[in-house]
Design a protein around this motif. Structure first.
Motif, short mmCIF file in Angstrom:
data_model
loop_
_atom_site.label_atom_id
_atom_site.label_comp_id
_atom_site.label_asym_id
_atom_site.label_seq_id
_atom_site.Cartn_x
_atom_site.Cartn_y
_atom_site.Cartn_z
N VAL A 39 69.48 -45.90 31.80
CA VAL A 39 68.90 -46.99 31.00
C VAL A 39 69.26 -48.34 31.63
O VAL A 39 70.43 -48.73 31.66
N ALA A 40 68.25 -49.02 32.15
CA ALA A 40 68.46 -50.33 32.74
C ALA A 40 68.11 -51.45 31.77
O ALA A 40 68.51 -52.60 31.98
N MET A 41 67.32 -51.14 30.72
CA MET A 41 66.93 -52.17 29.73
C MET A 41 67.06 -51.61 28.33
O MET A 41 66.66 -50.48 28.06
N ILE A 42 67.62 -52.41 27.45
CA ILE A 42 67.75 -52.07 26.03
C ILE A 42 67.08 -53.18 25.22
O ILE A 42 67.27 -54.36 25.50
N THR A 43 66.28 -52.79 24.23
CA THR A 43 65.61 -53.75 23.35
C THR A 43 66.23 -53.70 21.96
O THR A 43 66.39 -52.62 21.39
N ILE A 44 66.59 -54.86 21.45
CA ILE A 44 67.13 -54.96 20.09
C ILE A 44 66.25 -55.92 19.30
O ILE A 44 65.98 -57.03 19.76
N ALA A 50 67.51 -65.17 15.47
CA ALA A 50 68.94 -64.98 15.72
C ALA A 50 69.30 -65.67 17.02
O ALA A 50 68.49 -65.78 17.95
N THR A 51 70.55 -66.14 17.09
CA THR A 51 71.07 -66.79 18.28
C THR A 51 72.36 -66.09 18.70
O THR A 51 73.28 -66.00 17.89
N PRO A 52 72.44 -65.58 19.93
CA PRO A 52 73.69 -64.93 20.36
C PRO A 52 74.87 -65.90 20.32
O PRO A 52 74.75 -67.05 20.76
N VAL A 53 75.99 -65.45 19.78
CA VAL A 53 77.22 -66.23 19.75
C VAL A 53 78.37 -65.31 20.11
O VAL A 53 78.23 -64.09 20.18
N GLY A 54 79.56 -65.88 20.31
CA GLY A 54 80.73 -65.07 20.58
C GLY A 54 80.54 -64.21 21.82
O GLY A 54 80.14 -64.70 22.89
N GLU A 55 80.77 -62.91 21.69
CA GLU A 55 80.61 -62.01 22.83
C GLU A 55 79.14 -61.69 23.11
O GLU A 55 78.83 -61.05 24.13
N GLY A 56 78.22 -62.07 22.24
CA GLY A 56 76.80 -61.81 22.46
C GLY A 56 76.50 -60.33 22.45
O GLY A 56 76.73 -59.64 21.46
N PHE A 57 75.98 -59.81 23.57
CA PHE A 57 75.62 -58.40 23.69
C PHE A 57 76.51 -57.75 24.74
O PHE A 57 76.61 -58.25 25.87
N ILE A 95 76.65 -49.90 22.17
CA ILE A 95 76.11 -51.26 22.27
C ILE A 95 76.57 -52.05 21.05
O ILE A 95 76.46 -51.58 19.92
N ARG A 96 77.06 -53.25 21.28
CA ARG A 96 77.53 -54.10 20.18
C ARG A 96 76.98 -55.51 20.36
O ARG A 96 76.81 -55.96 21.49
N TRP A 97 76.68 -56.16 19.26
CA TRP A 97 76.14 -57.52 19.34
C TRP A 97 76.79 -58.43 18.31
O TRP A 97 77.32 -57.99 17.28
N GLU A 98 76.71 -59.71 18.59
CA GLU A 98 77.16 -60.76 17.66
C GLU A 98 76.17 -61.90 17.76
O GLU A 98 76.02 -62.51 18.81
N VAL A 99 75.46 -62.17 16.65
CA VAL A 99 74.46 -63.24 16.63
C VAL A 99 74.67 -64.11 15.39
O VAL A 99 75.49 -63.80 14.53
N GLU A 100 73.88 -65.17 15.31
CA GLU A 100 73.97 -66.11 14.21
C GLU A 100 72.59 -66.35 13.63
O GLU A 100 71.62 -66.56 14.38
N ALA A 101 72.47 -66.29 12.31
CA ALA A 101 71.19 -66.55 11.64
C ALA A 101 70.91 -68.05 11.63
O ALA A 101 71.80 -68.87 11.92
N PRO A 102 69.68 -68.47 11.28
CA PRO A 102 69.36 -69.91 11.26
C PRO A 102 70.24 -70.72 10.33
O PRO A 102 70.41 -71.92 10.53
N ASP A 103 70.78 -70.09 9.26
CA ASP A 103 71.66 -70.83 8.36
C ASP A 103 73.11 -70.73 8.80
O ASP A 103 74.01 -71.02 8.02
N ILE A 107 76.26 -62.52 12.18
CA ILE A 107 75.84 -61.14 11.94
C ILE A 107 76.30 -60.31 13.13
O ILE A 107 76.04 -60.67 14.28
N GLN A 108 76.98 -59.20 12.86
CA GLN A 108 77.46 -58.31 13.91
C GLN A 108 76.99 -56.90 13.63
O GLN A 108 76.71 -56.54 12.49
N GLY A 109 76.90 -56.10 14.68
CA GLY A 109 76.50 -54.72 14.50
C GLY A 109 76.68 -53.93 15.78
O GLY A 109 77.00 -54.49 16.83
N ALA A 110 76.48 -52.61 15.68
CA ALA A 110 76.66 -51.75 16.85
C ALA A 110 75.89 -50.45 16.65
O ALA A 110 75.59 -50.06 15.52
N PHE A 111 75.56 -49.79 17.75
CA PHE A 111 74.95 -48.47 17.70
C PHE A 111 75.29 -47.76 19.00
O PHE A 111 75.87 -48.35 19.94
#
Length: 475
Positions: A39-44, A50-57, A95-103, A107-111
């Motif tokens: 897997v060279a590309m992952i789509t989330i 959403a805006t990536p923050v912190g560690e991002g992806f 895969i783990r992500w950390e993003v920020e909503a417009p407000d 928001i964090q999550g993983a799969f």
């Protein structure tokens, strides 16, 4: 069916300040999938901007190593394409992500998924050539060898190890795949912010609705007016304290400093509620009126200005800043909050007045109050319905969100609660009002009125608490 439609429509709009519509929607590969090629590309895909923050992806590869995405691309801030070089392969991938909503809500999550294809490698030769001449020491002769000499391989075998080396502290540490996927989406100050939000929202709804009740439906003695004004001033102070507590919680969980947090949209909303609460507490006056028994609203321009500032604060948080045309949404939201406050705050003060008069053995004058407040409640209901429909059209992405997300499930709970409150109000309007008109001094009817009003006020208080809960829920 009409009742259910009204209740649901009211709630869909009444929850318009929630930020719940930015959340994880899907991924490719999806969670739990087994993939046969590297897997060279992952789509989330997220349900809102959403805006990536912190560690991002970041990925945890099959060798147990943390591997940040080499590239992150998006066309709409909702669908993100992550590229990895070398491609991910050889076993279990996290895969783990950390993003920020417009407000600004984080928001964090993983799969995880599994890649059965082996990791692509370029293994160095491990066998000496068939004919090799070795340079002998002096006096020593070594014949050419025609037999291959095999050396042991030093490359570690491909593994599906789920242990990752991290630099989380001195000396480093290890993280299992399970720990990598166990995302802690709580943040510092979250509980403080929620408590402050509940307190400020309850105080705001009762204070604003109480002012409407005093100005429109209430008739009583100067002493009663003074008592109610004092109560509303106290509520203004509680509103300011709640907003300050919410602000402190927000600062603890954000990258903003205490002095600059108000420049963000959520911080501005809390700061405006703080200022508005102070103005209501300091500026509300009992003010004598030319017409006996009525509160003179013109005696409290500062408090009315504070109430307007509190309403304006809702322009700066939740869906008002993330959904639809902001100016239009802000206007509809203002009408909606004002109408909801008139209903909830008016009901609370109405119940308080009839109970106090009962304890003092004074005539409740319930029939008069029911008639006048019914007019206010009817107008409020219509305004809430119209604004609710517009907000629902703007905010909801699909009907399925009502049952498939935490936010939708809380919303349904709220809808049921509002439906119950509507039942109480309808009973007062269609049954008690005619009965009180016929026999206004009937003590049994007076007790029934007090009981129904109290139940309605309790249910509406619960609705406001659930509204604050919705703000913290994610879809």
């Amino acid at each position: 069916m009409l009742f259910l439609t009204i209740a649901l429509t009211m709630l869909l709009g009444f929850a318009g300040r929630a930020h719940a519509h930015t959340g994880f929607e899907s991924s490719d590969p999806e969670d739990g999938a087994t993939v046969g090629t590297a897997v060279a590309m992952i789509t989330i895909v997220f349900t809102g901007p959403a805006t990536p923050v912190g560690e991002g992806f970041v990925a945890l590869d099959a060798d147990g190593q943390l591997q940040p995405a080499d590239g992150v691309a998006t066309d709409d801030d909702m669908t993100f394409r992550l590229t990895f070089d070398p491609p991910l392969a050889g076993g279990a991938i996290g895969i783990r992500w950390e993003v920020e909503a417009p407000d600004a809500h984080p928001i964090q999550g993983a799969f995880s998924f599994t890649v059965t294809a082996p990791v692509a490698t370029t293994t160095p030769p491990t066998t000496l050539p068939a004919s090799t001449t070795l340079v002998p020491d002096a006096g020593t002769t070594i014949a050419e060898s025609s037999t291959p000499s095999t050396a042991p391989s030093t490359r570690p075998s491909t593994t599906t190890s789920v242990v990752a080396t991290t630099n989380s502290g001195e000396g480093g540490g290890t993280t299992s795949l399970e720990e990598f996927l166990d995302v802690d989406d709580s943040r510092p100050g979250e509980t403080t912010q929620l408590v402050g939000r509940i307190v400020s929202l309850l105080a705001a709804m009762v204070a604003l609705g109480g002012i409407v009740f005093l100005a429109s439906a209430f008739r009583g003695s100067g002493a009663e007016i003074g008592e109610l004004v004092l109560l509303l001033r106290i509520l203004g102070g509680i509103l300011a304290v709640g907003a300050a507590v919410e602000y402190v919680g927000w600062v603890q969980g954000s990258d903003e400093s205490f002095g600059s947090a108000w420049t963000s949209s959520p911080g501005a909303a809390m700061a405006l509620r703080l200022i508005g609460g102070i103005l209501v507490a300091a500026g509300l006056r009992a003010g004598a009126s030319p017409r006996a028994g009525r509160w003179n609203a013109r005696s409290s321009p500062v408090a009315l200005g504070g109430a307007a500032i509190v309403l304006a604060s809702f322009w700066f948080d939740g869906h008002t800043v993330s959904k639809g045309v902001r100016v239009l949404h802000a206007l509809v939201n203002t009408i909606h909050v004002a109408a909801g406050a008139a209903w909830m705050g008016g009901t609370v003060l109405f119940a308080l007045v009839v109970w106090r008069r009962s304890r003092r053995h004074e005539p409740s004058r319930g029939a008069e109050l029911v008639v006048r407040f019914s007019h206010v409640a009817t107008v409020s209901l219509i305004a809430v319905l119209v604004a609710g429909v517009l907000m629902a059209i703007t905010v909801l992405d699909s009907v399925g969100e009502l049952t498939s997300t935490e936010w939708g499930q809380i919303l349904l709970l709220k809808a049921a609660s509002v439906g119950l409150a509507i039942c109480f109000g309808a009973y007062n309007h269609f049954r008690l009002e005619p009965a009180l008109d016929a026999t206004p001094d009937d003590p049994a009817l007076a007790l029934q009125l007090r009981s129904i009003l109290t139940a309605e006020a309790i249910v509406l208080t619960f609705v406001v608490i659930v509204t604050a809960w919705l703000v913290a829920a994610a879809s």
